[in-house]
Design an enzyme around this catalytic site. Structure first.
Site, PDB file in Angstrom:
ATOM      1  N   ASP A 270     -18.120   4.488  18.683  1.00  0.00           N
ATOM      2  CA  ASP A 270     -16.948   3.613  18.642  1.00  0.00           C
ATOM      3  C   ASP A 270     -17.181   2.530  17.593  1.00  0.00           C
ATOM      4  OD1 ASP A 270     -14.582   2.414  19.167  1.00  0.00           O
ATOM      5  OD2 ASP A 270     -15.186   1.565  21.115  1.00  0.00           O
TER       6      ASP A 270
ATOM      7  N   ASP B 282      -6.049   4.282   6.553  1.00  0.00           N
ATOM      8  CA  ASP B 282      -5.657   3.941   5.178  1.00  0.00           C
ATOM      9  C   ASP B 282      -4.133   3.789   5.121  1.00  0.00           C
ATOM     10  OD1 ASP B 282      -5.399   6.781   5.542  1.00  0.00           O
ATOM     11  OD2 ASP B 282      -5.061   6.952   3.397  1.00  0.00           O
TER      12      ASP B 282
ATOM     13  N   HIS C 187     -11.308   3.067  12.924  1.00  0.00           N
ATOM     14  CA  HIS C 187     -11.328   2.850  11.469  1.00  0.00           C
ATOM     15  C   HIS C 187      -9.883   2.591  11.046  1.00  0.00           C
ATOM     16  CE1 HIS C 187     -12.643   3.292   7.280  1.00  0.00           C
ATOM     17  NE2 HIS C 187     -11.513   3.947   7.081  1.00  0.00           N
TER      18      HIS C 187
ATOM     19  N   GLU D 237     -11.488   7.466  12.963  1.00  0.00           N
ATOM     20  CA  GLU D 237     -10.217   7.052  12.358  1.00  0.00           C
ATOM     21  C   GLU D 237      -9.081   7.469  13.291  1.00  0.00           C
ATOM     22  OE1 GLU D 237      -9.888   7.926   8.195  1.00  0.00           O
ATOM     23  OE2 GLU D 237      -8.055   6.741   7.991  1.00  0.00           O
TER      24      GLU D 237
HETATM   25  O1  9MR Z   1     -12.234   3.437   4.025  1.00  0.00           O
HETATM   26  C1  9MR Z   1     -13.270   3.993   3.258  1.00  0.00           C
HETATM   27  C2  9MR Z   1     -13.208   3.456   1.875  1.00  0.00           C
HETATM   28  O2  9MR Z   1     -13.414   2.077   1.925  1.00  0.00           O
HETATM   29  C3  9MR Z   1     -14.222   4.169   1.029  1.00  0.00           C
HETATM   30  O3  9MR Z   1     -14.214   3.705  -0.272  1.00  0.00           O
HETATM   31  C4  9MR Z   1     -13.913   5.645   1.040  1.00  0.00           C
HETATM   32  C5  9MR Z   1     -14.821   6.451   0.194  1.00  0.00           C
HETATM   33  O4  9MR Z   1     -14.579   7.817   0.335  1.00  0.00           O
HETATM   34  O5  9MR Z   1     -13.978   6.148   2.351  1.00  0.00           O
HETATM   35  C6  9MR Z   1     -13.221   5.505   3.290  1.00  0.00           C
HETATM   36  O6  9MR Z   1     -11.946   5.973   3.120  1.00  0.00           O
HETATM   37  C7  9MR Z   1     -11.340   6.696   4.147  1.00  0.00           C
HETATM   38  C8  9MR Z   1     -10.005   6.053   4.311  1.00  0.00           C
HETATM   39  O7  9MR Z   1     -10.092   4.799   4.881  1.00  0.00           O
HETATM   40  C9  9MR Z   1      -9.026   6.916   5.003  1.00  0.00           C
HETATM   41  N1  9MR Z   1      -9.595   7.957   5.719  1.00  0.00           N
HETATM   42  C10 9MR Z   1     -10.500   8.810   5.057  1.00  0.00           C
HETATM   43  C11 9MR Z   1     -11.167   8.145   3.873  1.00  0.00           C
HETATM   44  C12 9MR Z   1     -12.416   8.883   3.492  1.00  0.00           C
HETATM   45  O8  9MR Z   1     -12.166  10.222   3.385  1.00  0.00           O
HETATM   46  O1  9MR Z   2      -7.698  14.973   8.713  1.00  0.00           O
HETATM   47  C1  9MR Z   2      -8.322  15.265   7.476  1.00  0.00           C
HETATM   48  C2  9MR Z   2      -9.480  16.195   7.709  1.00  0.00           C
HETATM   49  O2  9MR Z   2      -9.004  17.422   8.195  1.00  0.00           O
HETATM   50  C3  9MR Z   2     -10.278  16.366   6.438  1.00  0.00           C
HETATM   51  O3  9MR Z   2     -11.409  17.137   6.718  1.00  0.00           O
HETATM   52  C4  9MR Z   2     -10.662  15.002   5.880  1.00  0.00           C
HETATM   53  C5  9MR Z   2     -11.444  15.096   4.590  1.00  0.00           C
HETATM   54  O4  9MR Z   2     -10.676  15.627   3.574  1.00  0.00           O
HETATM   55  O5  9MR Z   2      -9.500  14.227   5.645  1.00  0.00           O
HETATM   56  C6  9MR Z   2      -8.767  13.966   6.789  1.00  0.00           C
HETATM   57  O6  9MR Z   2      -7.614  13.291   6.433  1.00  0.00           O
HETATM   58  C7  9MR Z   2      -7.705  11.913   6.095  1.00  0.00           C
HETATM   59  C8  9MR Z   2      -6.844  11.737   4.886  1.00  0.00           C
HETATM   60  O7  9MR Z   2      -7.378  12.419   3.782  1.00  0.00           O
HETATM   61  C9  9MR Z   2      -6.599  10.278   4.529  1.00  0.00           C
HETATM   62  N1  9MR Z   2      -6.094   9.566   5.667  1.00  0.00           N
HETATM   63  C10 9MR Z   2      -6.941   9.657   6.824  1.00  0.00           C
HETATM   64  C11 9MR Z   2      -7.174  11.078   7.243  1.00  0.00           C
HETATM   65  C12 9MR Z   2      -8.059  11.145   8.482  1.00  0.00           C
HETATM   66  O8  9MR Z   2      -9.347  10.727   8.248  1.00  0.00           O
END
Ligand code: 9MR
Ligand code: 9MR
Length: 615
Positions: A585, A189, A536, A594
């Protein structure tokens, strides 16, 4: 653009990261990038045999150069396999094209390397350059032209979130906007989060500070000015610090200006409809939790194409302490490199710490769409970390008093595993590395506890079939980052003691992420025979759309996750995988695949440390 979820399986295969077919997994697995001829050497064979089996190490000419019997580990919960370990550390002749054989099973050919080549270090650090916001990514600084891109979020100016959250609570906003351009995108993200940016900066700067304090010439040379592909090369400053400063400038910009009042939730006081009660406070010096999109963007979305309004989210105590810690660390490390910058960092650190002490219970627990939460209800560890950095930098009695009152300093509480939400060990690592301000007895206690922590990690290695210093019952989100953060503690334990077991455990951790695992997978793009290819990520999204690039080399997957299986791919795997095999993957699998700054940072730390060892 077609949403990813509607792509057929065939289309997914045709557009997968590269068109080259993937090699099949082998029964005998080991680090796919080879092993140091001078280091420990372990390979793993999953085999039901109850008794030890004969193994042979064959060189490129077909000559058997070593042989022995496997060590039967037995049933291994983490992998779900019956495991044999092949320890061939005795083979020390550098060379290419070795193979291990057991009966009719043969490993892939691999190298025993005479010395490090620095490739993993450079690639893992390039990730940070390529996550930069607000500047174009230059074709001359990346490995392929399709990785270049225009600047994203230039400028990244935002005011405070003033809309309804998913629970319907309407937030009040604020009377200012901040220019928070720059910094690194967090992950797949494009949010930018102070808590996670902070621990990532700390890790890179700590890698440098360790090398400088311990006078490690090779490590310093690998991150020196001109050593890395960053736009600042040639400015006389070590390139790793240039990269870290790019994020630090963003973190500093997230600080609430003096004199500003904001309405924030305190503790978890709630009113009608479960909405948070807001209190007007003097917020000057606190740090905003994050800047991010008002709702989630789709995949792919190149940074420059993000159409969504971005907001600052209310400041939190955790973000403020995080800023205090890394700005204090920077003030120490940049003192002789750029005194004016060091001074600016120290002032910001002191202000942030004071503001956090005035407001100790502003927690990031509210759900907003479009960005991650990074919520953390326990802040004792952040207090300890910030006080440790401030004390190591300034020697002020007031910070020592906070340290002395901390359960992490007295030992009443273990500092534990390091992560974005658990930072006490970062404070302990700094105090152990830069202890000049501490009394000798305190220094010795801090060091002894870190070494005791490293001992528990070594012991975990003995409890796992794949012999990695990590043995949780379930694998968490970002398990690869957790493993490499343990390797940092092990690395410093080796630095302090010279005990080979700690160094071997660092090698174990690196071997695991680079292929010695039940999936025979290198979790680092571009390294090894079966690397991860489909992270991701909103820009490196070739799997979803061939007009977007495949990832660059050196990017670490979050890794197996058997505990938070919430994305669509993971949901289908629930109950059907052993912890180390809950991974695919696939770009859609954001709980498993991610990539983030806080996972790549310990990868870079460990790569530099291993190079420094000559491994
Ligand atoms: O990328 C996803 C997004 O399109 C969805 O709407 C969302 C819903 O929770 O989950 C994804 O988002 C992730 C995001 O790309 C960054 N990392 C963690 C997010 C989910 O926790
Ligand atoms: O790394 C984070 C992980 O420890 C948490 O369990 C998870 C759900 O809250 O979120 C991860 O962090 C995400 C962040 O919220 C948004 N950017 C991507 C991170 C990795 O998925």
């Amino acid at each position: 653009m077609k949403p990813v979820l509607f792509l057929s399986a065939l289309a997914m295969m045709m557009t997968a990261g590269t068109s080259v077919a993937e090699e099949a997994p082998r029964a005998i697995v080991l680090n796919q990038t080879g092993l140091a001829s001078a280091g420990p050497k372990l390979a793993i064979l999953a085999d039901a045999a109850a008794d030890p089996l004969d193994w042979r190490l064959v060189d490129a000419q077909g000559t058997v150069v070593a042989q022995g019997r496997t060590r039967v580990f037995g049933d291994d919960a983490a992998s779900g396999q019956h495991v044999h370990q092949i320890d061939f550390s005795g083979a020390r002749q550098a060379g290419q094209g070795y193979r291990l054989t057991v009966g009719d099973k043969v490993s892939r050919p691999f190298d025993l390397k005479a010395g490090p080549d620095g490739k993993l270090l450079r690639a893992s650090l390039s990730f940070f350059y390529q996550q930069r916001s607000g500047v174009p990514i230059a074709a001359t600084l990346v490995e392929r032209p399709d990785l270049a891109r225009p600047a994203g979020h230039r400028p990244d100016t935002a005011t405070c979130f003033n809309q309804a959250d998913p629970k319907g609570q309407v937030w009040p906003g604020c009377d200012y906007t901040l220019d928070v351009s720059g910094g690194w995108y967090d992950a797949g993200d494009q949010g930018k989060y102070v808590v996670n940016g902070g621990i990532s900066v700390w890790t890179l700067v700590n890698a440098y500070e360790r090398a400088r304090v311990l006078k490690r010439g090779r490590a310093l040379a690998e991150v020196a000015d001109g050593a890395l592909a960053v736009p600042e090369r040639g400015n006389g400053v070590p390139d790793i610090l240039d990269e870290a400063r790019f994020e630090l400038e963003f973190l500093l910009a997230m600080q609430v200006p003096e004199g500003k009042s904001l309405e924030v939730p305190l503790g978890d006081q709630k009113g009608n409809a479960g909405h948070y009660l807001l209190t007007l406070i003097n917020a000057g010096g606190l740090a905003h939790q994050k800047v991010g999109d008002a709702h989630w963007t789709g995949l792919p979305t190149a940074p420059a194409d993000d159409p969504v309004t971005r907001y600052l989210y209310y400041p939190t105590t955790a973000a403020s302490l995080n800023l205090a810690a890394v700005a204090a660390q920077a003030a120490r490390v940049w003192k002789d490199i750029d005194p004016a910058f060091a001074d600016r960092c120290l002032k910001a650190a002191r202000r942030a710490f004071a503001a956090a002490q005035r407001h100790p219970d502003i927690l990031a627990q509210v759900e907003f769409s479009g960005s991650g939460g990074y919520g953390d209800p326990h802040l004792d560890d952040e207090v300890y970390w910030a006080a440790a950095e401030l004390y190591a930098t300034t020697g002020d009695a007031a910070y020592l008093a906070v340290l002395r009152a901390s359960p992490y300093f007295t030992g009443a509480q273990d500092t534990g595993d390091m992560s974005w939400g658990s930072v006490a060990t970062a404070g302990a690592l700094t105090l152990a590395l830069v202890p000049d301000r501490l009394e000798a007895a305190d220094r010795d206690r801090v060091r002894a506890r870190l070494i005791a922590l490293a001992d528990t990690y070594v012991a975990d290695g003995g409890r796992t079939g794949y012999h990695l210093p990590y043995a949780p019952a379930a694998y968490p989100w970002g398990s690869n980052g957790s493993i490499l953060n343990r390797a940092i503690v092990l690395g410093l334990a080796y630095d302090l003691t010279g005990k080979a077991a700690y160094r071997a455990a660092v090698v174990d951790a690196a071997d695991y992420v680079l292929g010695r695992n039940p999936l025979d997978r290198s979790y680092v793009t571009g390294f090894g025979a079966r690397p991860m290819r489909n992270p991701h990520h909103r820009f490196w999204a070739r799997q979803a759309d061939a007009r977007y690039p495949a990832p660059p080399a050196g990017v670490l997957s979050g890794g197996p996750n058997s505990s938070a299986m919430t994305d669509a791919v993971a949901q289908g795997m629930r109950g059907g995988c052993a912890p180390q095999t809950c991974w695919v993957d696939d770009l859609r699998a954001y709980t498993m695949n991610e990539v983030t700054i806080n996972w790549n940072a310990p990868l870079a730390w460990v790569a530099l440390w291993l190079d420094d060892m000559g491994f």
